[in-house]
Design a protein around this motif. Structure first.
Motif, short mmCIF file in Angstrom:
data_model
loop_
_atom_site.label_atom_id
_atom_site.label_comp_id
_atom_site.label_asym_id
_atom_site.label_seq_id
_atom_site.Cartn_x
_atom_site.Cartn_y
_atom_site.Cartn_z
N GLY A 123 58.83 -8.05 15.46
CA GLY A 123 59.67 -7.90 14.28
C GLY A 123 60.78 -8.94 14.28
O GLY A 123 60.88 -9.79 15.17
N THR A 124 61.65 -8.83 13.28
CA THR A 124 62.71 -9.82 13.09
C THR A 124 64.09 -9.18 13.14
O THR A 124 64.37 -8.25 12.36
CB THR A 124 62.55 -10.51 11.72
OG1 THR A 124 61.24 -11.09 11.64
CG2 THR A 124 63.59 -11.60 11.54
N VAL A 130 70.53 0.30 15.51
CA VAL A 130 70.56 1.57 16.24
C VAL A 130 69.27 1.66 17.05
O VAL A 130 68.19 1.33 16.56
CB VAL A 130 70.71 2.79 15.31
CG1 VAL A 130 72.05 2.77 14.61
CG2 VAL A 130 69.59 2.85 14.28
N ALA A 131 69.38 2.09 18.29
CA ALA A 131 68.22 2.10 19.18
C ALA A 131 68.20 3.35 20.04
O ALA A 131 69.24 3.99 20.25
CB ALA A 131 68.24 0.86 20.08
N ASN A 132 67.02 3.68 20.53
CA ASN A 132 66.91 4.73 21.54
C ASN A 132 67.47 4.20 22.86
O ASN A 132 67.48 2.99 23.11
CB ASN A 132 65.45 5.17 21.71
CG ASN A 132 64.54 4.01 22.05
OD1 ASN A 132 64.44 3.03 21.30
ND2 ASN A 132 63.84 4.10 23.18
N HIS A 133 67.93 5.11 23.70
CA HIS A 133 68.63 4.71 24.93
C HIS A 133 67.95 5.33 26.14
O HIS A 133 68.09 6.53 26.39
CB HIS A 133 70.09 5.15 24.84
CG HIS A 133 70.98 4.60 25.89
ND1 HIS A 133 70.66 3.49 26.65
CD2 HIS A 133 72.22 5.01 26.32
CE1 HIS A 133 71.64 3.23 27.49
NE2 HIS A 133 72.60 4.14 27.32
N GLY A 134 67.21 4.50 26.89
CA GLY A 134 66.48 5.02 28.04
C GLY A 134 66.89 4.46 29.38
O GLY A 134 66.49 4.99 30.42
N PRO A 185 66.86 -0.03 12.46
CA PRO A 185 66.34 0.76 13.59
C PRO A 185 65.61 -0.15 14.57
O PRO A 185 64.87 -1.05 14.17
CB PRO A 185 65.37 1.74 12.92
CG PRO A 185 65.69 1.69 11.45
CD PRO A 185 66.17 0.30 11.20
N VAL A 186 65.81 0.10 15.86
CA VAL A 186 65.17 -0.70 16.91
C VAL A 186 64.59 0.24 17.97
O VAL A 186 65.30 1.12 18.47
CB VAL A 186 66.19 -1.66 17.58
CG1 VAL A 186 65.49 -2.55 18.60
CG2 VAL A 186 66.91 -2.50 16.54
N SER A 187 63.32 0.06 18.28
CA SER A 187 62.67 0.87 19.33
C SER A 187 62.58 0.06 20.61
O SER A 187 62.17 -1.11 20.59
CB SER A 187 61.25 1.27 18.89
OG SER A 187 61.28 2.04 17.71
N ILE A 206 61.10 -3.46 19.46
CA ILE A 206 60.52 -3.53 18.11
C ILE A 206 61.64 -3.43 17.08
O ILE A 206 62.38 -2.43 17.04
CB ILE A 206 59.51 -2.39 17.88
CG1 ILE A 206 58.40 -2.44 18.93
CG2 ILE A 206 58.92 -2.51 16.47
CD1 ILE A 206 57.42 -1.28 18.83
N TYR A 207 61.78 -4.46 16.26
CA TYR A 207 62.77 -4.47 15.19
C TYR A 207 62.10 -3.99 13.90
O TYR A 207 61.18 -4.63 13.39
CB TYR A 207 63.32 -5.88 15.00
CG TYR A 207 64.15 -6.35 16.17
CD1 TYR A 207 65.51 -6.08 16.24
CD2 TYR A 207 63.57 -7.07 17.22
CE1 TYR A 207 66.27 -6.49 17.32
CE2 TYR A 207 64.33 -7.49 18.30
CZ TYR A 207 65.68 -7.21 18.35
OH TYR A 207 66.43 -7.62 19.42
N HIS A 208 62.55 -2.85 13.39
CA HIS A 208 62.00 -2.30 12.16
C HIS A 208 62.75 -2.85 10.94
O HIS A 208 63.81 -3.47 11.08
CB HIS A 208 62.10 -0.77 12.19
CG HIS A 208 61.42 -0.16 13.37
ND1 HIS A 208 60.05 -0.02 13.46
CD2 HIS A 208 61.92 0.34 14.55
CE1 HIS A 208 59.73 0.54 14.61
NE2 HIS A 208 60.85 0.78 15.29
#
Length: 261
Positions: free
Chosen positions: A66-67, A76-80, A183-185, A226-228
């Motif tokens: 993605g871009t 905003v992203a998930n945090h693992g 959103p960013v995964s 992954i950039y949504h």
């Protein structure tokens, strides 16, 4: 090469990269701050250099899909994992939003302050000042990044997004300068035969032992970002609706990637 030697060599090279570039960044800021104020035209490039090369030193694979958004706003992203900071800085110049307590953490706090992290307090009495801080940083063209889950996980799940911080972007949005949330995964692939949660850093886990385990591993796994598509602030009625939409995209990206590993 034994595990102890890998820890020593990787740790030494990583420390030279991080703290050597931190010293360079602080020197550049001595000139950058009086000339440019909130704007940081040079130092984010140093941060990106560090983060890209950190994965090379660790021997971890890195992939981006993605871009990254160019419009004003935030990601905003998930945090693992603590590795999220490197992964999200490797492709794009971002300024993280973190709780005030992080500024006092040894090592991590120094790096956070030097790289322009926005610190927020969980105090309603400071809400107005913090909204103004967000507006100032966004007006300066800063691309903010935060973790709406509010905590880190084992990198195998996405927790519900808390809508609190999304409110600040509604306050700052305007027809003249529209804002968006991207959103960013972030998905980790564990090393072969390792626990799928290997790179996860959550709960009461200490940073140093986790770092040593990562440094010691002979064959590493990898991380994918992954950039949504960005979500325009104006397209949502309130912070809760925007938080739900962002969460759905991040969650779908993580679950799809984990299912096809």
């Amino acid at each position: 090469m034994g595990a102890g030697l890998r820890v020593l060599l990787r740790g030494l090279v990583l420390a030279v990269l991080v703290f050597g570039c931190l010293a360079l960044l602080l020197l550049v800021r001595l000139v950058e701050r009086p000339l440019c104020g909130l704007d940081r035209p040079v130092t984010p490039h140093i941060t990106r250099f560090v983060c890209r090369n950190a994965f090379r030193i660790l021997g971890m694979g890195f992939q981006a899909e993605g871009t990254p958004m160019q419009a004003r706003g935030a990601g905003v992203a998930n945090h693992g994992s603590w590795l999220d900071i490197f992964a999200l800085n490797a492709c794009q110049s971002v300024y993280f939003v973190a709780k005030t307590e992080v500024s006092g953490w040894a090592g991590i706090g120094w790096l956070a302050r030097a790289t322009g992290t926005v610190f927020i307090a969980r105090d309603r009495r400071q809400a107005a000042a913090q909204r103004q801080l967000f507006r100032d940083r966004l007006a300066a063209g800063h691309h903010l990044m935060f973790f709406p889950e509010g905590t880190s996980t084992d990198a195998q799940r996405v927790l519900p997004f808390k809508p609190t911080l999304f409110a600040a972007f509604f306050d700052a949005d305007s027809p003249e300068v529209p804002l968006a949330i991207q959103p960013v995964s972030v998905i980790y692939s564990a090393p072969e035969d390792a626990d799928p949660r290997f790179y996860g850093w959550w709960g009461d886990m200490d940073f140093a032992p986790h770092l040593l385990r990562v440094l010691a591993l002979r064959r590493q796994g990898g991380v994918k970002v992954i950039y949504h598509d960005p979500l325009p602030i104006a397209g949502y009625p309130d912070r809760k609706a925007l938080a739900r939409a962002a969460e759905a995209r991040v969650r779908a990206g993580v679950e799809t990637a984990l299912a096809h590993r």
